[in-house]
Design a protein around this motif. Structure first.
Motif, PDB file in Angstrom:
ATOM      1  N   ALA A   1       0.769  -1.514   0.002  1.00 38.32           N
ATOM      2  CA  ALA A   1      -0.113  -0.252   0.323  1.00 38.32           C
ATOM      3  C   ALA A   1       0.796   1.315  -0.090  1.00 38.32           C
ATOM      4  O   ALA A   1      -0.051   2.300  -0.706  1.00 38.32           O
ATOM      5  N   ASP A   2       2.082   1.396   0.887  1.00 34.70           N
ATOM      6  CA  ASP A   2       2.350   2.604   0.744  1.00 34.70           C
ATOM      7  C   ASP A   2       3.249   3.028  -0.794  1.00 34.70           C
ATOM      8  O   ASP A   2       3.602   3.860  -0.902  1.00 34.70           O
ATOM      9  N   LEU A   3       2.981   2.028  -1.809  1.00 34.35           N
ATOM     10  CA  LEU A   3       3.633   2.571  -3.098  1.00 34.35           C
ATOM     11  C   LEU A   3       2.603   3.490  -3.709  1.00 34.35           C
ATOM     12  O   LEU A   3       2.973   4.439  -4.537  1.00 34.35           O
TER      13      LEU A   3
ATOM     14  N   HIS B   1      -2.053  15.691 -19.767  1.00 36.64           N
ATOM     15  CA  HIS B   1      -1.540  16.810 -20.241  1.00 36.64           C
ATOM     16  C   HIS B   1      -0.876  17.764 -20.481  1.00 36.64           C
ATOM     17  O   HIS B   1      -0.480  18.511 -20.673  1.00 36.64           O
ATOM     18  N   ASP B   2       0.104  17.196 -19.819  1.00 34.59           N
ATOM     19  CA  ASP B   2       1.844  18.301 -19.460  1.00 34.59           C
ATOM     20  C   ASP B   2       2.125  17.578 -18.851  1.00 34.59           C
ATOM     21  O   ASP B   2       2.663  16.179 -18.418  1.00 34.59           O
ATOM     22  N   ASP B   3       4.175  17.785 -18.663  1.00 36.22           N
ATOM     23  CA  ASP B   3       4.950  17.284 -17.146  1.00 36.22           C
ATOM     24  C   ASP B   3       5.083  17.105 -16.050  1.00 36.22           C
ATOM     25  O   ASP B   3       6.288  17.172 -14.757  1.00 36.22           O
ATOM     26  N   LYS B   4       3.982  18.113 -15.291  1.00 37.81           N
ATOM     27  CA  LYS B   4       3.458  17.893 -13.412  1.00 37.81           C
ATOM     28  C   LYS B   4       3.550  16.319 -12.994  1.00 37.81           C
ATOM     29  O   LYS B   4       3.364  15.580 -13.804  1.00 37.81           O
ATOM     30  N   VAL B   5       4.128  16.483 -12.039  1.00 34.47           N
ATOM     31  CA  VAL B   5       4.558  15.213 -11.322  1.00 34.47           C
ATOM     32  C   VAL B   5       3.675  14.846 -10.758  1.00 34.47           C
ATOM     33  O   VAL B   5       2.676  15.531  -9.965  1.00 34.47           O
ATOM     34  N   ILE B   6       2.163  13.421 -10.745  1.00 33.99           N
ATOM     35  CA  ILE B   6       1.050  13.567  -9.853  1.00 33.99           C
ATOM     36  C   ILE B   6       1.649  12.132  -9.120  1.00 33.99           C
ATOM     37  O   ILE B   6       1.464  11.504  -9.923  1.00 33.99           O
ATOM     38  N   SER B   7       0.778  12.200  -8.164  1.00 35.53           N
ATOM     39  CA  SER B   7       0.084  10.531  -7.601  1.00 35.53           C
ATOM     40  C   SER B   7      -0.633   9.515  -8.336  1.00 35.53           C
ATOM     41  O   SER B   7      -1.336  10.566  -9.128  1.00 35.53           O
ATOM     42  N   ILE B   8      -0.687   8.556  -8.096  1.00 36.95           N
ATOM     43  CA  ILE B   8      -1.113   7.433  -9.136  1.00 36.95           C
ATOM     44  C   ILE B   8      -2.474   7.708  -8.640  1.00 36.95           C
ATOM     45  O   ILE B   8      -3.662   7.173  -9.687  1.00 36.95           O
ATOM     46  N   ASN B   9      -2.803   8.140  -7.764  1.00 36.41           N
ATOM     47  CA  ASN B   9      -4.457   8.601  -7.221  1.00 36.41           C
ATOM     48  C   ASN B   9      -5.136   9.610  -8.237  1.00 36.41           C
ATOM     49  O   ASN B   9      -6.513   9.706  -8.807  1.00 36.41           O
ATOM     50  N   GLU B  10      -3.984  10.746  -7.949  1.00 36.35           N
ATOM     51  CA  GLU B  10      -4.520  11.719  -8.790  1.00 36.35           C
ATOM     52  C   GLU B  10      -4.685  11.472 -10.202  1.00 36.35           C
ATOM     53  O   GLU B  10      -5.143  11.964 -11.325  1.00 36.35           O
TER      54      GLU B  10
END
Length: 232
Positions: free
Chosen positions: A21-23, A33-42
């Motif tokens: 789950a920590d992953l 649509h961009d290079d912004k890094v987001i979490s897997i949930n997002e």
């Protein structure tokens, strides 16, 4: 491992993220649509929103098709009512051409008829057509839509022929081939090869049914006259 192997493993082991789950909190991936890094949930939320947008677009497209079909169906209904009320070939041609021009926005229409018993033959539609035209009509199992017709057929449109860039040819058939109805448009995309032809086919059937009324009436009248002559 190949990316496909990883994807297949995760599909085959849905409990993986329960065990690790920590992953879910540590993995970050690029946005849609961009290079912004987001979490897997997002990323999951963004994917669901994108899928919802696609479904909404598809729904609007289906609604648009439904409204368009309803409008065409209403026009066919009005034409049907008009043709039911005609009492002569002249009225038939006038009602048909008026509907195609005003309701369906088809600027030019041409038709040739043969093999029918009709005494009212002074109309241009009864001008003899060549054997090549007969063969074309007999070969059409479905209405033709495209940018080319035979030179003879194009000449049926008179001076307006040079402005036409797309055509639909509808074979007219009862128990036999009785003619050819041709629609012409200056818009090259109005009648294109991949378009649906359901309503064009129904138009042809409606025209044939109306013509058959006069064909049967004339045939019955002729047979009755022959019977009277033979009795005398």
């Amino acid at each position: 491992m190949k990316p496909e192997d990883v994807a297949q493993y995760l599909q085959d082991h849905p409990q993986f993220f329960n065990e690790y789950a920590d992953l879910l909190a540590d993995i970050h991936i690029p946005g849609l649509h961009d290079d912004k890094v987001i979490s897997i949930n997002e990323r999951q939320v963004a994917s669901l929103r994108e899928r919802n947008r696609v479904l909404q677009d598809k729904l609007l497209e289906l609604i648009s098709f439904g409204e368009e079909n309803d409008a065409i169906g209403e026009k066919i209904h009005r034409l049907t009512i008009a043709l039911l009320s005609v009492s002569s070939m002249s009225e038939f041609f006038n009602a048909l051409y008026f509907s195609l021009r005003e309701d369906f926005a088809v600027p030019l229409v041409a038709m040739r008829l043969w093999n029918i018993a009709c005494s009212d033959r002074e109309h241009v539609e009864f001008t003899p057509a060549s054997q090549d035209v007969h063969i074309i009509a007999e070969s059409l199992s479905q209405p033709y839509c495209g940018n080319h017709v035979a030179d003879e057929i194009q000449c049926w449109f008179g001076e307006g022929a040079e402005h036409l860039n797309s055509f639909s040819m509808i074979s007219l058939n009862t128990t036999r081939t009785i003619g050819l109805l041709v629609l012409g448009s200056p818009d090259a995309e109005r009648f294109y090869p991949e378009m649906g032809t359901l309503y064009l086919k129904r138009l042809g059937e409606l025209v044939c049914t109306t013509i058959a009324r006069y064909d049967l009436a004339e045939t019955a009248s002729s047979e009755a006259q022959d019977h009277v002559t033979n009795d005398q």
